[in-house]
Design a protein around this motif. Structure first.
Motif, PDB file in Angstrom:
ATOM      1  N   ILE A   1       0.735  -1.069  -0.011  1.00 48.16           N
ATOM      2  CA  ILE A   1      -0.054   0.045   0.172  1.00 48.16           C
ATOM      3  C   ILE A   1       1.020   1.288   0.153  1.00 48.16           C
ATOM      4  N   ILE A   2       1.058   1.983  -1.101  1.00 54.69           N
ATOM      5  CA  ILE A   2       1.819   3.119  -1.300  1.00 54.69           C
ATOM      6  C   ILE A   2       1.016   4.490  -1.194  1.00 54.69           C
ATOM      7  N   ASN A   3      -0.184   4.413  -1.758  1.00 57.18           N
ATOM      8  CA  ASN A   3      -0.832   5.736  -1.606  1.00 57.18           C
ATOM      9  C   ASN A   3      -2.001   5.628  -0.986  1.00 57.18           C
TER      10      ASN A   3
ATOM     11  N   ARG B   1      -0.743  12.671   3.041  1.00 59.85           N
ATOM     12  CA  ARG B   1       0.189  12.733   3.975  1.00 59.85           C
ATOM     13  C   ARG B   1       0.895  11.309   4.364  1.00 59.85           C
ATOM     14  N   LEU B   2      -0.073  10.379   4.284  1.00 61.29           N
ATOM     15  CA  LEU B   2       0.283   8.942   4.648  1.00 61.29           C
ATOM     16  C   LEU B   2       1.152   8.374   3.571  1.00 61.29           C
TER      17      LEU B   2
ATOM     18  N   ALA C   1       1.325   5.835  11.699  1.00 64.29           N
ATOM     19  CA  ALA C   1       0.481   7.070  11.195  1.00 64.29           C
ATOM     20  C   ALA C   1       1.540   8.268  11.125  1.00 64.29           C
ATOM     21  N   LEU C   2       1.438   8.928  10.086  1.00 63.29           N
ATOM     22  CA  LEU C   2       2.445  10.098  10.022  1.00 63.29           C
ATOM     23  C   LEU C   2       2.020  10.993  10.819  1.00 63.29           C
TER      24      LEU C   2
ATOM     25  N   GLY D   1      -5.224   1.868   1.834  1.00 64.18           N
ATOM     26  CA  GLY D   1      -5.251   3.364   1.057  1.00 64.18           C
ATOM     27  C   GLY D   1      -6.356   3.939   1.365  1.00 64.18           C
ATOM     28  N   ASN D   2      -7.618   3.418   1.351  1.00 64.10           N
ATOM     29  CA  ASN D   2      -9.015   4.000   1.457  1.00 64.10           C
ATOM     30  C   ASN D   2      -9.171   4.153   3.013  1.00 64.10           C
TER      31      ASN D   2
END
Length: 427
Positions: free
Chosen positions: A183-185, A190-191, A317-318, A264-265
């Protein structure tokens, strides 16, 4: 069944076994359509004593549909009041009001308190609307890129261990399967996980050289992941393979001592819901075969020491504020066995990822396996991965020490990958 209800049963299962009587409880479960007659018959046949049957019955209930928990409360309220009290007291529920999984209390981030709505439908987890074009189960046929300039050394023999039995790893065409999710996007930009493409390429190169068949999915939704993993085609593939490796690269965290992963979602899934697909009770195809889980995500948001530099992120979490119970004439095996769970970090701590080269853990794993898989077993290599990651990565990038960890669930044989060596060549 919702995750909170499932966890409530499992966390109190020892008490529930003591205060219920199998025959009566099973009868009412069938009458209330919590279980089918055939499910009851399987438990009766496969488990020989009262305690084992009650344990199997309560576990089976946790895998039933969304209305099962309320029906169980109704049965217990009428016939097993002590069991009802245990369940009701633990959740603060009553028959007229079943609590929601999502609490949304102040001070919780999305990873701290996920909003889960997990129901089994048709053999997979239902998590909202189906995508228009769900992914197909197809082997990876994309580019193979060697960013680390690795050379995977080949074995000259099928290795043995003088102290332990060894898992079979000698097939030319069915050596192993790697199922890899990346999971990249994320909807929340921001994540986004910069550098995760390097982890993808490094692992695909390594396992291609190890003669594994690779199934790779990027930015997949949870529902699609479960559908693929539980498909008939996957069962057929796993029937033939000698070894199974599952990897999921994304953001992670821990709540109530249990790890979670984020998609991602924004959906957040308990790691146990993924791992249990491959337990002996659910996956006959992998019984007595080695199962390795590679999990490079964070298990908390605590760093050992140091300050992050510009091109280093962490995979949390960023927002930094933040058994088959089946009988056999030969043996009876446990629900969980032949499993090695490999974490990039220890519980409560972050996992670091270089935005230009990929995660420390995957870099170290690929390097160690490439150099040593020809004559070294997997558990020993994972210890070497931890040593390399701690001694080199932290010193050179953030002066932060990251410690890997392993969980051994009946992984009691030695696993040599024997790259490039086949049984028929040595006979």
């Amino acid at each position: 069944m919702e995750l909170a209800h499932k966890e409530n049963i499992l966390s109190n299962i020892d008490l529930l076994i003591k205060v219920t009587e199998y025959e009566t409880f099973a009868d009412f479960c069938v009458k209330g359509q919590i279980l089918s007659e055939s499910m009851r018959e399987i438990i009766d046949t496969d488990y020989g004593n009262e305690t084992d049957r009650k344990l199997a019955l309560w576990r089976k209930i946790t895998k039933r549909g969304p209305r099962a928990y309320k029906k169980v409360l109704e049965v217990c309220a009428e016939h097993f009041p002590t069991a009802y009290t245990i369940l009701d007291k633990s959740t603060g529920m009553n028959l007229g009001q079943l609590a929601s999984v999502s609490l949304h209390q102040p001070g919780y981030t999305q990873l701290d308190e996920p909003d889960l709505n997990l129901n089994r439908e048709g053999g997979c987890l239902s998590l909202g609307k189906s995508p228009i074009n769900p992914p197909e189960l197809q082997p990876y046929n994309g580019p193979v890129i060697n960013h680390l300039n690795l050379a995977v050394k080949k074995s000259t023999e099928i290795h043995k261990n003088t102290k332990l039995k060894c898992y079979e790893m000698s097939s030319r065409n069915h050596r192993g399967v790697l199922f890899l999710i990346n999971i990249i996007n994320f909807n929340n930009g921001r994540l986004n996980r910069a550098g995760a493409n390097y982890d993808r390429d490094n692992l695909i190169y390594l396992f291609t050289e190890l003669q594994f068949t690779i199934y790779y999915y990027e930015d997949i939704k949870p529902k699609d992941m479960f559908t693929l993993l539980e498909s008939y085609n996957m069962k057929t593939i796993l029937d033939k393979t000698e070894c199974f490796v599952f990897g999921i690269m994304t953001h992670g965290n821990i709540r109530n001592h249990s790890p979670y992963v984020e998609f991602g979602n924004g959906e957040i899934i308990a790691l146990d819901l993924i791992l249990e697909i491959f337990y002996n009770s659910n996956c006959y195809s992998l019984m007595m075969k080695p199962k390795i889980f590679i999990l490079p995500f964070c298990r908390g948001n605590q760093a050992d020491t140091g300050v992050y530099v510009q091109n280093v992120q962490h995979d949390g979490a960023l927002i930094v504020h933040n058994e088959t119970g089946g009988q056999s004439s030969v043996m009876k095996i446990t629900t969980k066995s032949d499993i090695l769970v490999c974490y990039a970090t220890v519980k409560g701590f972050e996992s670091h990822r270089n935005t230009e080269r990929g995660s420390w853990y995957i870099q170290a794993l690929c390097q160690i396996w490439a150099e040593n898989a020809h004559d070294t077993d997997v558990e020993t290599m994972m210890k070497m991965v931890d040593t390399l990651m701690r001694e080199e990565k932290g010193k050179s990038e953030t002066h932060t020490v990251q410690t890997a960890s392993m969980e051994n669930l009946g992984f009691n044989k030695a696993l040599y990958l024997n790259p490039g060596c086949y049984k028929e060549d040595n006979e």
